[in-house]
Scaffold this active site. Structure first.
Site, PDB file in Angstrom:
ATOM      1  N   HIS A 504       0.772  -1.238   0.130  1.00  0.00           N
ATOM      2  CA  HIS A 504      -0.104   0.095  -0.038  1.00  0.00           C
ATOM      3  C   HIS A 504       0.973   1.278   0.034  1.00  0.00           C
ATOM      4  O   HIS A 504       0.433   2.149   0.699  1.00  0.00           O
ATOM      5  CB  HIS A 504      -0.873   0.031   1.191  1.00  0.00           C
ATOM      6  N   HIS A 547      -8.675  -0.215   2.217  1.00  0.00           N
ATOM      7  CA  HIS A 547      -7.524  -0.741   1.334  1.00  0.00           C
ATOM      8  C   HIS A 547      -7.695   0.562   0.192  1.00  0.00           C
ATOM      9  O   HIS A 547      -8.754   1.238   0.382  1.00  0.00           O
ATOM     10  CB  HIS A 547      -8.111  -2.007   0.718  1.00  0.00           C
TER      11      HIS A 547
HETATM   12  P1  FAD Z   1      -1.608   1.298 -10.502  1.00  0.00           P
HETATM   13  O1  FAD Z   1      -2.772   0.696 -10.598  1.00  0.00           O
HETATM   14  O2  FAD Z   1      -0.434   0.343 -10.276  1.00  0.00           O
HETATM   15  O3  FAD Z   1      -1.382   1.809 -12.038  1.00  0.00           O
HETATM   16  C1  FAD Z   1      -0.325   2.042 -12.705  1.00  0.00           C
HETATM   17  C2  FAD Z   1      -0.105   1.725 -14.165  1.00  0.00           C
HETATM   18  O4  FAD Z   1       1.155   2.463 -14.740  1.00  0.00           O
HETATM   19  C3  FAD Z   1       0.154   0.147 -14.040  1.00  0.00           C
HETATM   20  O5  FAD Z   1      -0.775  -0.170 -15.146  1.00  0.00           O
HETATM   21  C4  FAD Z   1       1.735   0.313 -14.706  1.00  0.00           C
HETATM   22  O6  FAD Z   1       1.900  -0.885 -15.599  1.00  0.00           O
HETATM   23  C5  FAD Z   1       1.764   1.593 -15.469  1.00  0.00           C
HETATM   24  N1  FAD Z   1       2.971   2.161 -15.644  1.00  0.00           N
HETATM   25  C6  FAD Z   1       3.801   2.426 -14.704  1.00  0.00           C
HETATM   26  N2  FAD Z   1       5.072   2.903 -15.163  1.00  0.00           N
HETATM   27  C7  FAD Z   1       5.067   3.100 -16.454  1.00  0.00           C
HETATM   28  C8  FAD Z   1       5.807   3.988 -17.359  1.00  0.00           C
HETATM   29  N3  FAD Z   1       6.839   4.172 -17.172  1.00  0.00           N
HETATM   30  N4  FAD Z   1       5.126   3.738 -18.693  1.00  0.00           N
HETATM   31  C9  FAD Z   1       3.998   3.109 -18.904  1.00  0.00           C
HETATM   32  N5  FAD Z   1       3.185   2.879 -18.028  1.00  0.00           N
HETATM   33  C10 FAD Z   1       3.568   2.693 -16.895  1.00  0.00           C
HETATM   34  N6  FAD Z   1      -6.230  -2.375  -2.695  1.00  0.00           N
HETATM   35  C11 FAD Z   1      -7.656  -2.704  -2.491  1.00  0.00           C
HETATM   36  O7  FAD Z   1      -8.349  -1.806  -2.537  1.00  0.00           O
HETATM   37  N7  FAD Z   1      -7.843  -3.959  -2.108  1.00  0.00           N
HETATM   38  C12 FAD Z   1      -7.114  -4.875  -2.018  1.00  0.00           C
HETATM   39  O8  FAD Z   1      -7.346  -6.103  -1.614  1.00  0.00           O
HETATM   40  C13 FAD Z   1      -5.799  -4.593  -2.367  1.00  0.00           C
HETATM   41  N8  FAD Z   1      -4.675  -5.785  -2.401  1.00  0.00           N
HETATM   42  C14 FAD Z   1      -3.688  -5.505  -2.949  1.00  0.00           C
HETATM   43  C15 FAD Z   1      -2.826  -6.631  -3.006  1.00  0.00           C
HETATM   44  C16 FAD Z   1      -1.520  -6.264  -3.761  1.00  0.00           C
HETATM   45  C17 FAD Z   1      -0.653  -7.835  -4.091  1.00  0.00           C
HETATM   46  C18 FAD Z   1      -0.900  -5.114  -4.380  1.00  0.00           C
HETATM   47  C19 FAD Z   1       0.120  -4.913  -4.906  1.00  0.00           C
HETATM   48  C20 FAD Z   1      -1.897  -4.008  -4.157  1.00  0.00           C
HETATM   49  C21 FAD Z   1      -3.166  -4.288  -3.352  1.00  0.00           C
HETATM   50  N9  FAD Z   1      -4.179  -3.093  -2.929  1.00  0.00           N
HETATM   51  C22 FAD Z   1      -5.298  -3.522  -2.663  1.00  0.00           C
HETATM   52  C23 FAD Z   1      -3.421  -1.657  -3.386  1.00  0.00           C
HETATM   53  C24 FAD Z   1      -4.140  -1.287  -4.571  1.00  0.00           C
HETATM   54  O9  FAD Z   1      -4.420  -2.182  -5.460  1.00  0.00           O
HETATM   55  C25 FAD Z   1      -3.209  -0.178  -5.295  1.00  0.00           C
HETATM   56  O10 FAD Z   1      -2.804   0.823  -4.338  1.00  0.00           O
HETATM   57  C26 FAD Z   1      -3.807   0.505  -6.304  1.00  0.00           C
HETATM   58  O11 FAD Z   1      -4.423  -0.521  -7.332  1.00  0.00           O
HETATM   59  C27 FAD Z   1      -2.757   1.510  -7.003  1.00  0.00           C
HETATM   60  O12 FAD Z   1      -3.277   2.238  -8.162  1.00  0.00           O
HETATM   61  P2  FAD Z   1      -2.504   3.070  -8.808  1.00  0.00           P
HETATM   62  O13 FAD Z   1      -3.418   4.033  -9.881  1.00  0.00           O
HETATM   63  O14 FAD Z   1      -1.914   4.288  -7.864  1.00  0.00           O
HETATM   64  O15 FAD Z   1      -1.498   2.765  -9.755  1.00  0.00           O
END
Ligand code: FAD
Length: 569
Positions: A504, A547
Site C-alpha cells: 500500500h 484498502h
Molecule cells: P496502478 O494501478 O499500479 O497503475 C499504474 C499503471 O502504470 C500500471 O498499469 C503500470 O503498468 C503503469 N506504468 C508504470 N510505469 C509506467 C511507465 N513508465 N510507462 C507506462 N506505464 C507505466 N487495494 C485494495 O483496494 N484492495 C486490496 O485487496 C488490495 N490488495 C492488494 C494486493 C497487492 C498484491 C497489491 C500489490 C496491492 C493491493 N492493493 C489493494 C492496493 C491497490 O491495488 C493499489 O494501491 C492501487 O491499485 C494502485 O493504483 P494506482 O492507480 O496508484 O497505480
C-alpha cells in the site's frame, strides 16, 4: 520516427489512470491517449479467478519492485508488487473493497487541501461503484450492507464472492470479539470502520470474476473513437515546451516500445498515473524534484520541488496460522478493524502519551534522513493529525484478515498508520533503470512494537471462545518459536524475520500546500507547471485505514470532474 497528437496523454493505464481516461473521453470533442507498459489481461486466468490471489505474483504482469536493504528491519530487501497490465495493480490485488474513516478524509482538508473532505468525496465513491445487492443465500453466509452507503450504477462492480465461507465462522468471530470489546460492524463503507465485518470485494458476483479497473472503466468503452490505449509502451519522461507565466508547459511524453523511441504529443495536459513507485521517478526524469538529486544525473531542473519522492509510506504485513478443527470452503471476506483503545485496553493512555512525546523526534529523524528535503515542522503537523486520528478519533488501528481455508485458519494483519517514512528516487537518468525504493520499514521502535503487539493480540483472539474451539495448535509462529510469555524482543525478531510489504505505498507526490511539502495542489496539478497532474496513490498525503482502490477510484472520479469543468466552458 512516428509522432502522434492527443489532447490528454495519461501515463499509466492502471487503477486511477483508466478512471480518468474514461471520464475525460466522455467529452466527445477531446482525444485521450493512455500509455501503458503492460498488455491486456482480459483473459488471463491468474487475473480473472476470484480465488487466484497471489497467482500472478512473480509473473510478467508483476513489476515486483525491489527495495533497498531495509536497515531497521533486519537488513534484507523486500519485494513491492504492482500490476503491469491494462488495469494496473487492480488486476493483481486482493480485491477487498473498504474505503476510509470519514475523519481521515476530513483531515486532508484541515491540512490545507480545500474541498477534499469525506462529504465531497462520498458522492464519488458512490459514482464509481456498481454495488451488487447480495442474494438471500449470501446474506445467510454473512454478507451485510446499508444501501445508503452504496452506488448501484457505477462501473466498478462491488459485491461478495459466489461461494462464501461456512456460515459458522462469522458468528464465532463475532462472539469472541464481543468478549474483547470489538463490536460487529454491518458495513464499514459509510465512513465508520471500527469493528468486525464481512466486507465486499471488487468482483463481478454474477460472472464470478475479478472486476478490475480495465473491466470496469476500459473494455466496455474501448470503441470510443477518441480513446486510445497505447500498450506495451514505456513512458520515459515529459517533454517540455516554452514556459508560460513562469510555469512549465508539457507538450508530450517520450515513450519507448518495439518501434523505438517516439513522442506522444499532448495539446492540453499530461497526467501521470503510473503509481506511487513510478510517478515520482517520472517527475524526476522530467526535471521536477530535488535539485540535489537531479544534478547528480545531469537532469536540468525544470521545477524545484524537493519533496518529490519523499514521504513514502507503506504498511507491514505478518501472518499467523492455526490448525483448523473444521473444514472450510468458499471465499472468506472477514476483517477485524479494532481501534487502539480496544486493542490496548488499560495501556492505551500510556502508549498514547509515549507516542505523543515522540512525535517531534520522529519528525526530526525523518527530516534528517531526507537531507533536508522535508521540513521537520511540516512532518510534525502531519504526525499530530495522525496521532489525533489514532488516539483521539480512535480510527481503526490495525486490520486483521481472517482466512479459514480447508484445514487451516490463517490470519494476515497490518497496523494501519505507521510513523516510518521512506523515499523513492531515481538512481540514473536512464528511464529503464530501477529507482531506489526505500520504505524504511520499522524506522521507529514504535512501529516494530506495534507490529508485535497486534500479533500478541491475535493470539489472544484465538484463545477466546468460541473461536478458540474452532482451532487447534498454532502453527505459525508456533509456541516453540514464540512461547506463551515471549519477551518483546522474541516477538520483534519473529516480526522482522517474517514480515512483508503490505503493498500500500502512498504519499510520494503528496497533495498538500506547497509550503507544507506538497507536490500537487488540490486540482492534483504539479506545482510550477501549467498542465501536468498526478492522479494515483502518490498523491494521498498519508495512509488510509481502508484498502486503497475504492478511495483511488473516488479520487480519480472527482479529479476528472475538476478537469472537465475546466474544459467544458
Ligand atoms: P496502478 O494501478 O499500479 O497503475 C499504474 C499503471 O502504470 C500500471 O498499469 C503500470 O503498468 C503503469 N506504468 C508504470 N510505469 C509506467 C511507465 N513508465 N510507462 C507506462 N506505464 C507505466 N487495494 C485494495 O483496494 N484492495 C486490496 O485487496 C488490495 N490488495 C492488494 C494486493 C497487492 C498484491 C497489491 C500489490 C496491492 C493491493 N492493493 C489493494 C492496493 C491497490 O491495488 C493499489 O494501491 C492501487 O491499485 C494502485 O493504483 P494506482 O492507480 O496508484 O497505480
Amino acid at each position: 520516427e512516428r509522432e502522434s497528437q492527443y489532447d490528454f496523454v495519461i501515463v499509466g493505464g492502471g487503477t486511477s489512470g483508466l478512471v480518468v481516461a474514461n471520464r475525460l473521453s466522455e467529452m466527445s470533442d477531446v482525444t485521450v491517449a493512455v500509455i501503458e507498459a503492460g498488455d491486456s489481461v482480459l483473459n488471463n486466468s491468474n487475473v480473472t479467478s476470484v480465488t487466484g490471489y497471489g497467482r500472478s505474483f512473480g509473473t510478467a504482469i508483476d513489476w515486483q519492485y525491489q527495495t533497498e536493504d531495509q536497515k531497521y528491519a533486519g537488513g534484507s530487501k523486500q519485494i513491492m508488487r504492482a500490476g503491469k497490465a491494462i488495469g494496473g495493480t487492480s488486476t493483481i490485488n486482493g480485491m477487498s473493497y473498504t474505503r476510509a474513516q470519514n475523519v481521515q478524509i476530513d483531515s486532508w482538508e484541515s491540512l490545507g487541501n480545500k474541498g477534499w473532505n469525506w462529504q465531497s468525496l462520498f458522492p464519488y465513491y458512490m459514482k464509481s461503484e456498481g454495488f451488487q445487492v447480495p442474494t438471500q443465500d449470501q446474506i445467510s453466509f454473512g454478507a451485510d450492507y446499508y444501501s445508503d452507503y452504496h452506488g448501484e450504477h457505477g462501473p466498478m462492480k462491488v459485491g461478495w464472492p459466489k461461494f462464501l465461507t461456512n456460515s459458522t465462522v462469522l458468528p464465532a468471530l463475532d462472539e469472541s470479539f464481543n468478549h474483547l470489546g470489538v463490536p460487529y460492524n454491518r458495513d464499514v463503507n459509510g465512513g465508520l470502520m471500527v469493528g468486525l465485518t464481512s466486507h465486499p470485494n471488487t468482483i463481478d458476483s454474477e460472472a464470478n470474476v475479478r472486476h478490475d479497473a480495465a473491466r470496469a472503466y476500459y473494455w466496455p468503452y474501448q470503441s470510443r473513437p477518441n480513446l486510445k490505449i497505447i500498450s506495451n509502451t514505456h513512458a520515459n519522461k515529459i517533454i517540455w515546451g516554452n514556459d508560460s507565466d513562469g510555469d512549465a508547459v508539457a507538450i508530450g511524453v517520450e515513450v519507448n516500445n518495439i518501434n523505438g523511441k517516439q513522442i506522444i504529443h499532448a495539446s492540453k495536459e499530461v497526467i501521470l498515473s503510473a503509481g506511487s513507485l513510478k510517478s515520482p521517478a517520472l517527475l524526476e526524469l522530467s526535471g521536477i524534484g530535488n535539485p540535489d538529486i537531479l544534478n547528480k544525473y545531469d537532469i536540468p531542473v525544470k521545477v524545484n520541488i524537493s519533496t518529490v519522492g519523499e514521504n513514502l509510506q507503506d504498511q507491514t504485513n505478518n501472518g499467523l496460522s492455526y490448525e483448523g478443527k473444521e473444514f472450510w470452503l468458499g471465499s472468506p471476506t472477514f476483517s477485524a478493524l479494532p481501534s487502539a483503545d480496544q486493542l490496548y485496553g488499560e495501556s492505551f493512555y500510556t502508549i498514547a502519551s509515549n507516542v505523543n512525546s515522540s512525535l517531534a523526534d520522529y519528525a526530526e529523524t525523518i527530516a534528517n534522513s531526507s537531507n533536508g528535503a522535508l521540513k521537520a515542522s511540516n512532518l510534525l503537523a502531519v504526525f499530530q493529525v495522525q496521532w489525533d486520528l489514532i488516539f483521539r478519533s480512535k480510527v481503526p488501528f490495525a486490520e486483521i484478515v481472517f482466512l479459514p481455508i480447508a484445514h487451516t485458519f490463517s490470519v494476515e494483519y497490518w497496523p494501519l498508520l505507521p510513523f516510518s517514512r521512506g523515499s523513492i528516487h531515481i538512481k540514473s537518468a536512464d528511464p529503464s533503470e530501477p529507482a531506489a525504493i526505500n520504505p524504511n520499514y520499522f524506522m521507529f521502535e514504535q512501529d516494530l512494537t506495534t507490529q508485535s503487539d497486534v500479533a500478541w493480540y491475535i493470539r489472544k483472539v484465538f484463545g477466546t471462545r468460541p473461536l478458540a474451539d474452532l482451532v487447534g495448535d498454532e502453527r505459525s509462529p508456533g509456541l516453540e518459536h514464540v512461547p506463551e510469555n515471549a519477551s518483546d524482543s522474541t516477538w520483534n525478531s519473529w516480526v522482522k524475520a517474517n514480515y512483508r510489504s503490505n503493498f500500500h505505498p502512498v504519499g510520494t507526490a503528496s497533495m498538500l500546500p506547497r509550503n507544507k511539502g506538497g507536490v500537487v495542489n488540490t486540482d492534483l496539478k504539479v506545482y510550477g507547471t501549467k498542465n501536468v497532474r498526478v492522479i494515483d496513490a502518490s498523491v494521498l498525503p498519508y495512509q488510509l485505514c481502508g484498502h486503497l482502490t475504492s478511495t483511488l477510484y473516488a479520487m480519480a472520479e472527482r479529479a476528472s470532474d475538476l478537469i472537465k469543468r475546466r474544459y467544458t466552458f
